[in-house]
Write an enzyme that holds these catalytic residues in place. Structure first.
Site, mmCIF file in Angstrom:
data_model
loop_
_atom_site.group_PDB
_atom_site.id
_atom_site.type_symbol
_atom_site.label_atom_id
_atom_site.label_comp_id
_atom_site.label_asym_id
_atom_site.label_seq_id
_atom_site.Cartn_x
_atom_site.Cartn_y
_atom_site.Cartn_z
ATOM 1 N N TYR A 211 -38.164 12.469 -6.039
ATOM 2 C CA TYR A 211 -37.816 11.794 -7.289
ATOM 3 C C TYR A 211 -36.523 10.978 -7.153
ATOM 4 O O TYR A 211 -35.989 10.496 -8.127
ATOM 5 C CB TYR A 211 -37.689 12.808 -8.429
ATOM 6 C CG TYR A 211 -39.002 13.501 -8.750
ATOM 7 C CD1 TYR A 211 -40.059 12.783 -9.316
ATOM 8 C CD2 TYR A 211 -39.213 14.847 -8.474
ATOM 9 C CE1 TYR A 211 -41.274 13.390 -9.602
ATOM 10 C CE2 TYR A 211 -40.424 15.465 -8.749
ATOM 11 C CZ TYR A 211 -41.442 14.732 -9.310
ATOM 12 O OH TYR A 211 -42.656 15.336 -9.592
ATOM 13 N N ASP B 33 -41.279 25.357 -6.425
ATOM 14 C CA ASP B 33 -41.858 25.587 -5.099
ATOM 15 C C ASP B 33 -40.812 25.845 -4.028
ATOM 16 O O ASP B 33 -41.057 26.554 -3.065
ATOM 17 C CB ASP B 33 -42.726 24.397 -4.696
ATOM 18 C CG ASP B 33 -43.965 24.314 -5.568
ATOM 19 O OD1 ASP B 33 -44.685 25.311 -5.637
ATOM 20 O OD2 ASP B 33 -44.184 23.267 -6.193
ATOM 21 N N HIS C 298 -41.963 12.222 1.069
ATOM 22 C CA HIS C 298 -42.962 12.244 -0.007
ATOM 23 C C HIS C 298 -42.419 11.654 -1.288
ATOM 24 O O HIS C 298 -41.219 11.641 -1.534
ATOM 25 C CB HIS C 298 -43.460 13.672 -0.258
ATOM 26 C CG HIS C 298 -42.410 14.597 -0.801
ATOM 27 N ND1 HIS C 298 -42.442 15.108 -2.073
ATOM 28 C CD2 HIS C 298 -41.297 15.109 -0.233
ATOM 29 C CE1 HIS C 298 -41.396 15.903 -2.255
ATOM 30 N NE2 HIS C 298 -40.686 15.920 -1.155
ATOM 31 N N TYR D 93 -44.811 12.675 -16.333
ATOM 32 C CA TYR D 93 -43.803 13.564 -16.927
ATOM 33 C C TYR D 93 -42.457 13.380 -16.245
ATOM 34 O O TYR D 93 -41.412 13.770 -16.778
ATOM 35 C CB TYR D 93 -44.267 15.034 -16.855
ATOM 36 C CG TYR D 93 -43.799 15.831 -15.663
ATOM 37 C CD1 TYR D 93 -44.424 15.701 -14.431
ATOM 38 C CD2 TYR D 93 -42.732 16.714 -15.764
ATOM 39 C CE1 TYR D 93 -43.999 16.440 -13.334
ATOM 40 C CE2 TYR D 93 -42.303 17.456 -14.671
ATOM 41 C CZ TYR D 93 -42.930 17.306 -13.449
ATOM 42 O OH TYR D 93 -42.497 18.022 -12.358
ATOM 43 N N ARG D 94 -42.456 12.717 -15.071
ATOM 44 C CA ARG D 94 -41.244 12.620 -14.258
ATOM 45 C C ARG D 94 -41.565 11.610 -13.161
ATOM 46 O O ARG D 94 -42.721 11.483 -12.758
ATOM 47 C CB ARG D 94 -41.019 13.987 -13.630
ATOM 48 C CG ARG D 94 -39.717 14.274 -12.979
ATOM 49 C CD ARG D 94 -39.751 15.725 -12.592
ATOM 50 N NE ARG D 94 -38.542 16.154 -11.947
ATOM 51 C CZ ARG D 94 -38.401 17.334 -11.335
ATOM 52 N NH1 ARG D 94 -39.409 18.177 -11.294
ATOM 53 N NH2 ARG D 94 -37.278 17.681 -10.771
#
Ligand code: ADP
Length: 608
Positions: A148, A208, A451, A532-533
């Protein structure tokens, strides 16, 4: 040649370290990822421009004078300029200078420097300093928000406020109220260790990976997997430094306790009196949270299980079966429905070991490889956990089996049915409040694996899931990417997490991941679905899709921003919210932004 890597620090050695019991796992994971990186992907990025990179509209003499003043306020060693080569490091090394999982060139989304406050008063000092010099500041707690944007600011040359290094105390741990009061630098690992050392039988809901900040993750509305999986919903009370330097406490914290003490109900009742303002400090740039209350779950007995489903096309039915169980709380926690390809990736397998052609790995190859694993031939895997006394769990499992076994070919596995190295054991730990470090292994899928996530929200009805699934699958195929969908199911919706794994040393691989997400955001919005993000390079586009009634929500966000941060210093552009002095000057990267991520940067386009 044998590789020697820097040892991972423990929680005793560093605020951002790992519990000693997890060191072997950490070392294994680090070695695995190191073995799949190439010299090009490992090399720190050398930078060929005057350093540090300056914030916009600030000349070097002014910047240098400002930094000198800040050093006088905080202490020389607590303000460090970002003038070295950029090293992406590894998860536990968490660079605080840039985004280690860069989508743009690594030297693009960078800070001018990093400062390290030791107290709320220091944070106020920094904020007032930023207002004086119009230097953008960007707070991080740990900066491990990988996928993110990590520790990167949206505006190049911003000064990072690394809150974690010196503000990392568990201020209060209350075994009776089952709550804690935390500073930003408390990680899931360290909170877990503190609780264990106290002898209290409490769980921490962990995501996670356990190296992130409990406070930072809640502020970014992250999720975990026990019944306390909605992190923001389980926070209780904040202390916040506003962009102009004042401090506020929310909820019951606004009511002073006896003789200057904290209010005794601060971690017990979320709302206090009057408007519930906490929400405006999550996924925003309206304040720097310096303290947060969090609820902790009393430990209970639990059984984790894995269900496998035979048919690839059965996912709409699976979701339709999940919905009543989730709404009726039979499922107990936030379960995950994962595509079976992830049974392969989580073992640390590389894509090249099963398929050496470009484009997505064909489904028949995936199926053949999955069949060799303990789960056997299957298309979907559901990881769930039930909680409570044995009789209660047995009853829940019976109901769950009855529901899912309506689908032919469904199988149930308990931890005792699979080898001790199987991922189900890792899920069992996460779902009972114990942080782990297993989730990184899927980055070994490609060399120099990085990622970025496409994370839409989907109602749990089968027809919605089908639409989103087909959309994502088609686009991944079009861009030659492998498709790893995970659905994290809350009661009425699922967070659909589509992680795109790319080779960060390859311009074409980056281009594919970047363009695929941009396309998916637009596709999803046209069909009525939103994220959502998101990674900070997509935040303008995502914020732009929430545009009902002529963009009424963003107009309100901007009014709040201008009122709270009139000089526009705090994280400009975070979550797509730009202060007045930045708006409509070419910073926004909305839909149709055609820049090429591997050569043109977010900042480079405007600053060279
Ligand atoms: P973590 O390492 O826990 O994943 P980060 O420190 O990277 O989390 O923060 C995640 C996001 O939340 C970032 O966008 C960051 O700017 C924001 N954030 C983190 N800590 C705070 C804080 N104390 N106050 C306000 N925003 C924060």
């Amino acid at each position: 040649m044998e590789t020697t890597l820097t040892p991972t620090p423990t929680t005793q050695e560093s605020h951002s370290g790992i519990p000693p019991s997890l060191i072997p796992l950490a070392e294994e994971s680090k070695l695995l990822l190191h073995s799949t990186s190439t010299p090009l992907g490992r090399t720190s990025a050398a930078r060929e421009e005057p350093l540090p990179v300056l914030p916009p509209d600030v000349d070097r003499p002014t910047f240098n004078a400002a930094i000198q003043e800040l050093r006088e306020g905080l202490g020389e060693e607590w303000v460090v300029l970002n003038t070295e080569e950029l090293d992406d490091g590894w998860y536990m090394e968490h660079p605080n200078t840039h985004d280690a999982h860069h989508v743009f060139p690594p030297w693009d989304l960078v800070s001018s420097g990093v400062c390290y406050p030791s107290s709320t008063a220091d944070v106020q000092l920094i904020v007032r300093w930023a207002n004086k010099y119009l230097i953008p500041i960007h707070p991080i707690s740990l900066g491990r928000n990988f996928g993110y944007g990590g520790a990167a600011p949206r505006v190049r040359g911003s000064l990072i406020i690394d809150l974690g290094k010196r503000m990392n105390r568990v201020l209060k741990l209350d075994g009776e109220n089952c709550s804690a009061l935390l500073e930003p630098g408390v990680t899931y690992f360290s909170l877990w260790e503190t609780i264990r050392a106290s002898g209290l039988d409490l769980w921490v809901d962990v995501p996670d990976l356990g190296g992130g900040s409990v406070l930072g993750n809640a502020c970014d509305r992250g999720v975990g997997y026990t019944p306390y999986g909605d992190h923001w919903a389980n926070h209780c009370g904040l202390e916040v430094v506003l962009p102009t330097g004042e401090i506020v406490r929310t909820g019951m914290g606004a009511l002073p306790g006896k003789e200057g003490e904290d209010n005794p109900t601060w971690q017990s009742f979320q709302y206090g009196y009057g408007p519930f303002l906490d929400g405006i400090f999550s996924q925003s740039n309206y304040g720097i949270v310096t303290t947060m209350g969090v609820w902790l779950m009393p430990a209970t007995q639990h059984t984790s299980y894995m269900l496998t489903f035979a048919e690839e096309e059965s996912y709409p039915e699976i979701m339709s079966l999940i919905r009543p169980l989730a709404i009726n709380k039979v499922l107990g926690n936030v379960p995950q429905l994962r595509h079976a390809i992830q049974e392969l990736t989580i073992t640390g397998l590389s894509r090249a070991s099963i398929w050496d052609q470009p484009g997505s790995v064909p489904p028949e190859v995936v199926r053949k490889e999955v069949a060799k694993l303990p789960c056997g031939e299957c298309s979907w895997v559901f990881y769930g956990t039930v909680y409570g006394p044995a009789a209660f769990r047995a009853q829940q499992l019976k109901t769950i089996k009855r529901q899912f076994f309506q689908l032919p070919g469904t199988r149930l596995f308990l931890p005792s049915d699979v080898p001790s190295t199987h991922y189900l054991h890792s899920r069992a730990l996460v779902c009972s409040g114990q942080p782990v470090l297993r989730e990184l292994n899927w980055l070994a899928w490609v060399p120099n694996g990085a990622h970025v996530a496409f994370s839409p929200i989907c109602p749990t009805g089968g027809e919605h899931v089908k639409k989103l699934y087909e959309m994502c699958k088609r686009r991944c195929k079009e861009f030659g990417l492998d498709f790893f969908p995970t659905l994290c199911v809350a009661s009425r919706e699922a967070h659909v997490i589509v992680e795109l794994v790319y080779d960060k040393s390859s311009p074409s691989s980056k281009h594919a991941a970047y363009t695929c997400i941009r396309t998916l955001i637009a596709d999803a919005a046209r069909a009525g679905y939103g994220e959502y993000r998101t990674h900070l390079v997509f935040s303008d586009q995502v914020a732009g899709t929430y545009n009902w009634n002529g963009g009424a929500l963003m107009k309100l966000n901007e009014r709040l921003k201008d009122a709270l941060d009139p000089r526009g210093v705090l994280s400009p552009g975070r979550n797509g919210i730009w202060p007045r002095r930045f708006r409509d000057k070419g910073w926004e990267m909305g839909e149709g932004d055609g820049r090429e991520c591997s050569t043109q940067g977010v900042g480079m386009k405007f600053y060279t």
